[in-house]
Design an enzyme around this catalytic site. Structure first.
Site, PDB file in Angstrom:
ATOM      1  N   HIS A  94      42.513  24.502  28.249  1.00  8.38           N
ATOM      2  CA  HIS A  94      42.075  25.459  27.239  1.00  8.38           C
ATOM      3  C   HIS A  94      40.907  26.304  27.752  1.00  8.38           C
ATOM      4  CE1 HIS A  94      41.506  27.069  23.235  1.00  8.38           C
ATOM      5  NE2 HIS A  94      40.240  26.700  23.236  1.00  8.38           N
ATOM      6  N   ASN A 134      43.247  16.480  23.790  1.00  8.79           N
ATOM      7  CA  ASN A 134      42.228  16.523  24.844  1.00  8.79           C
ATOM      8  C   ASN A 134      41.552  17.891  24.852  1.00  8.79           C
ATOM      9  OD1 ASN A 134      40.844  16.772  27.391  1.00  8.79           O
ATOM     10  ND2 ASN A 134      42.062  15.072  28.163  1.00  8.79           N
ATOM     11  N   LYS A 136      39.944  19.441  26.996  1.00  5.46           N
ATOM     12  CA  LYS A 136      40.080  20.164  28.255  1.00  5.46           C
ATOM     13  C   LYS A 136      41.535  20.529  28.562  1.00  5.46           C
ATOM     14  CE  LYS A 136      35.977  18.831  30.866  1.00  5.46           C
ATOM     15  NZ  LYS A 136      35.481  18.347  32.172  1.00  5.46           N
ATOM     16  N   GLU A 137      42.434  20.107  27.692  1.00  9.41           N
ATOM     17  CA  GLU A 137      43.843  20.415  27.932  1.00  9.41           C
ATOM     18  C   GLU A 137      44.369  21.329  26.821  1.00  9.41           C
ATOM     19  OE1 GLU A 137      46.290  17.187  29.580  1.00  9.41           O
ATOM     20  OE2 GLU A 137      44.472  15.977  29.636  1.00  9.41           O
ATOM     21  N   MET A 138      45.041  20.774  25.827  1.00  7.97           N
ATOM     22  CA  MET A 138      45.591  21.610  24.765  1.00  7.97           C
ATOM     23  C   MET A 138      44.580  21.846  23.643  1.00  7.97           C
ATOM     24  SD  MET A 138      49.402  19.909  24.921  1.00  7.97           S
ATOM     25  CE  MET A 138      50.347  21.104  23.979  1.00  7.97           C
TER      26      MET A 138
END
Length: 345
Positions: A94, A134, A136-138
């Site tokens: 993201h 997460n 740092k992800e989605m």
């Protein structure tokens, strides 16, 4: 440390690693001329028992609306056109955040004893829940992801068809994604054809590479249908592995110092497609990866010719890639929470 004791230990370990862990994904027994004689067994084609659930899982796998930005899907980091990976050292999350670790391939992940490099998820269903929430992800939340899906009539109907009831929660979401991922297997590699008795499937050079792969001790960790994925091993067994990546492997899960830098052994199926290699993505090529593994895990220094033969063998592990048609996703409605790509995480 002398090489022979190390190799003896590794080969002894192989005899136990060939037995699938109790929580590993079930596989189908194969009867071939070589089954029971080789440490690697053929990949079986996927068998689908609930087509509606698999199709729903495929839609969810490709749907970026499960992310906060509306731009990241499961396929972003596990691209099915690129060997089930993104071919980056670490993935992009993201708002262009750098991921902490290399994305392992989703192909043949059903054979893993556990998911993620550190094994923190017991199975594909548990793994599917992680990236959604997460930051740092989605960078979404499970509650918001469910709100999005519940606002879309096409998804409500698809969940009803797949599960036979009106439940639509994160449990059903992850179960459907896992059902789709269970089908992402790659049978009929040239090496599988050789295992099944086709003596012409491998060249002499490739067969020499496989013999070296076995005699050097690689099969101690890379065995079974996925040629790995069924154990955790220390990265840097003979000599330290130097990296700036902060991941501690199993120690991040167990909190035990003895588990520091123990990572899940990756599958070598389709390994020519899943570059770069290792948990930090530090090895850009198979040649580099083979050299590093030989030195740090086996105490061996392969010659250029030996390395090339092992690489040639590894390329025979590329199987038939899943033929996945791009799904048509049901449209959002006025009740669907809009994406927020520019909000701070």
């Amino acid at each position: 440390m002398p090489f022979k004791p190390i190799l003896s230990t590794l080969l002894l370990a192989a005899s136990t690693l060939l037995v699938p862990p109790a929580h590993a994904a079930p596989t189908t027994t194969v009867t071939t001329a070589t089954t029971g004689k080789e440490p690697i067994t053929p990949i079986q084609p996927a068998r689908v028992s609930n087509r509606a659930m698999v199709e729903l899982g495929k839609q969810l796998f490709f749907d970026p609306r499960l992310s906060r930005s509306g731009a990241i899907s499961c396929n972003s980091c596990h691209n099915l056109s690129m060997g089930g990976t993104d071919n980056l050292k670490t993935s992009i999350g993201h708002q262009w955040q750098q991921g902490p670790i290399n994305s392992p391939t989703v192909l043949n992940a059903r054979f893993n004893a556990a998911q993620f490099w550190d094994g923190r998820a017991a199975d594909l269903k548990a793994q599917a829940a992680g990236p959604i929430a997460n930051p740092k992800e989605m960078a979404f939340s499970h509650a918001l992801a469910v709100d999005v899906l519940q606002s879309i009539p096409g998804y409500v109907a698809a969940f009803r068809q797949a599960f036979g009831n009106d439940r639509l929660g994160i449990d059903e979401v992850t179960q459907a994604i896992a059902a789709f991922e269970e089908t992402l297997v790659t049978p009929n590699s040239r090496f599988d054809k050789w295992l099944k008795g086709d003596r012409k499937a491998l060249t002499r050079n490739e067969l020499d590479g496989y013999k070296l792969f076995k005699s050097a001790g690689c099969v101690a960790c890379h065995n079974g249908p996925a040629v790995g994925g069924n154990s955790f091993q220390k990265m840097g067994l003979v000599a330290p592995y130097l990296t700036s990546n902060p991941a501690l492997g199993r120690a991040d899960v167990t909190g035990k110092d003895e588990d520091r830098h123990h990572f899940k052994v990756p599958t070598l199926r389709n390994v020519e497609l899943s570059y770069p290699y290792f948990h930090d993505g530090a090895a850009a090529t198979l040649t580099e990866a083979v050299d590093t593994m030989a030195r740090l895990q086996l105490g061996r220094q392969f010659s250029a010719d030996e390395n090339a033969k092992v690489v040639a063998f590894l390329k025979t592990l590329t199987g038939e890639q899943p033929r996945v048609s791009l799904p048509l996703l049901p449209p959002s409605t006025g009740k669907t929470p809009p994406p927020r790509p520019f909000d701070q995480p």
